[in-house]
Design an enzyme around this catalytic site. Structure first.
Site: not given
Ligand code: TGC
Ligand code: FAD
Length: 392
Positions: A97, A137, A140, A143-144, A371, A373
């Site tokens: 998926r 993308g 990083e 940087h999440g 996508e 947390t």
């Protein structure tokens, strides 16, 4: 792995809420998953390889760009059909998926919505057919949850841009032909950039040693002075809202997909509990096992209703980002909890690859993280109901 005997639970007769077309699309995806995914997925996960053999089938069932207009090669379906396809393929495996989510909502969607006609015509038909595979993308290394801090950047060199920086944890990266990448320009504004494989200075090393989503390929995107033609910039939207708009579509698909994983765990546990004898009786006859199973079907039914309603709102163009966050958060958490409970119903057998449950459980640890947390989605709901952002 055991033969796939899946029977979908529909405790509240939710099929009555679907059109004949929805059911045909759902059933085609269900049959395809049973025939093409179930027999190979355990070995692919054990060996940590993405099974490329399923790409053509995913395209054929409309999993690449289900709601993208037919004139660009998409299936032109509504949002509930899109959700049902995601549900069925995640019933097989979250990694499968994931591949479809990224291709549809994170690569085709931004090219369709933020691209120009030349970009749409160049990329969308090939992405819909699976001839091109894509990746997205945003995240990083530093940087999440906070993508607005990104350092990947483009510099205007007159007749082209130079792209520098790195992205991490990128699904499909190791084999993608095209990457939709988010980078800041000199003014600090986030822009969408289409990066083609083969551009000098662009590499995609694979990330190994994952215990989760093992049948999905994850990697980095590294940009070292990559020369980007000006026609590869997405012209029609910029700012953080552009990538977050793509995430709305992908998170919606995940809300449906998680129900698929939960249904598979529940169905497996129910069948096992009726067959497994201990103390001279099927374990399904013990109240403690019935409690687990009864709670599972209750939570699945609640999630199905929530998600169907969200699909109606999406079809009407009325679903808010916060409503999508609530469904993603609720349904993934629900599926992970059910996977853990279902695993216990199977006792020791539950930890083996004979059954799908442990694989689903490990996969869902990624799904609850990517996508946005679980925590970030709670804060999105918090912001929506109080008007106060608690992120910073
Ligand atoms: P904030 O100031 O709130 O917003 C910036 C701008 O964005 C707009 N916006 C949205 N637009 C569309 N959809 C949404 N969901 C939106 N949420 C916000 C907002 O209106 C604003 O617009 P403007 O015009 O005023 O500039 O931004 P913030 O920096 O405070 O961040 C908010 C936060 C934390 C909610 C956001 O950054 C967030 O969602 N973080 C989570 C990051 C994330 O989800 N990353 C996912 C990476 S992709 C991935 O995981 C793929 S997995 C693929 C797979 O295998 O399936
Ligand atoms: P962090 O942001 O460092 O968070 C760590 C912890 O801190 C979390 O529990 C989080 O909830 C918490 N936290 C962070 N900020 C706050 C806050 N303000 N308040 C309270 N708690 C907070 N990204 C892409 O761009 N493209 C992809 O295709 C993609 N695929 C992925 C595939 C996999 C298998 C995985 C695991 C991830 C993928 N991601 C992808 C990345 C994913 O979106 C990020 O991992 C996610 O957004 C979280 O970022 P992080 O891992 O840096 O965690």
């Amino acid at each position: 792995m055991k033969p796939d005997l899946f029977q979908a639970p529909d405790y509240y007769q939710l099929d009555d809420l679907l059109t004949e077309e929805h059911k045909l699309i759902r059933d085609a995806a269900r049959e395809w998953t049973k025939r093409e995914v179930s027999p190979i997925i355990e070995e692919a996960a054990q060996n940590a390889v993405f099974p490329k053999s399923i790409i053509n089938g995913l395209a054929e069932i409309g999993a690449f760009g289900p709601y993208i207009p037919v004139k660009y090669g998409g299936a032109g379906l509504d949002q509930i059909s899109y959700g049902l396809i995601m549900q069925e393929i995640e019933r097989g495996d979250s990694g499968v998926r994931s591949t479809a989510s990224v291709q549809s909502s994170l690569v085709m969607y931004p090219i369709w919505k933020y691209g120009n006609e030349a970009q749409r015509n160049k990329y969308l038909p090939k992405l819909a057919s699976g001839e091109f595979m894509g990746c997205f993308g945003l995240t990083e290394p530093d940087h999440g949850s906070n993508p607005s801090g990104m350092v990947t950047n483009i510099k205007d060199m007159g007749d082209h841009y130079l792209l520098n920086g790195a992205k991490m944890w990128i699904s499909n990266a190791p084999f993608a032909d095209v990457a939709v990448v988010w980078a800041k320009n000199e003014a600090g504004r986030i822009k969408g950039v289409i990066v083609d494989r083969g551009m000098e200075g662009f590499t995609t090393p694979e990330t190994h040693n994952k215990w989760s989503l093992r049948a999905s390929a994850t990697g980095e995107l590294i940009f070292d002075n990559v020369k980007i033609p000006k026609e590869n910039i997405l012209p029609n939207k910029d700012g953080l809202g552009a990538p977050l708009g793509c995430l709305d579509s992908a998170r919606y698909g995940i809300a449906w997909g998680a129900i698929g994983a939960a249904m598979d765990c529940y169905d497996t546990a129910l069948r096992y509990a009726k067959e497994r004898i201990q103390f001279g009786k099927p374990i399904a006859s013990f109240q403690l096992q019935q409690k687990k199973l009864a709670e599972m079907i209750t939570e699945i039914t609640k999630a199905q209703l929530l998600t169907w309603r969200l699909g109606v709102l999406r079809n009407e163009g009325k679903a808010t980002s916060a409503q999508i966050s609530m469904a993603k958060r609720n349904n993934v958490d629900m599926a992970l909890h059910i996977a853990r409970e279902a695993r216990q119903v199977l006792g020791a057998m539950g930890i083996t690859g004979e059954y799908s449950i442990m694989r689903h459980m490990m996969n869902l640890e990624s799904v609850i993280t990517y996508e946005g947390t679980h925590d970030i989605h709670l804060l999105i709901t918090g912001l929506d109901i109080t008007g106060i952002p608690a992120f910073k």
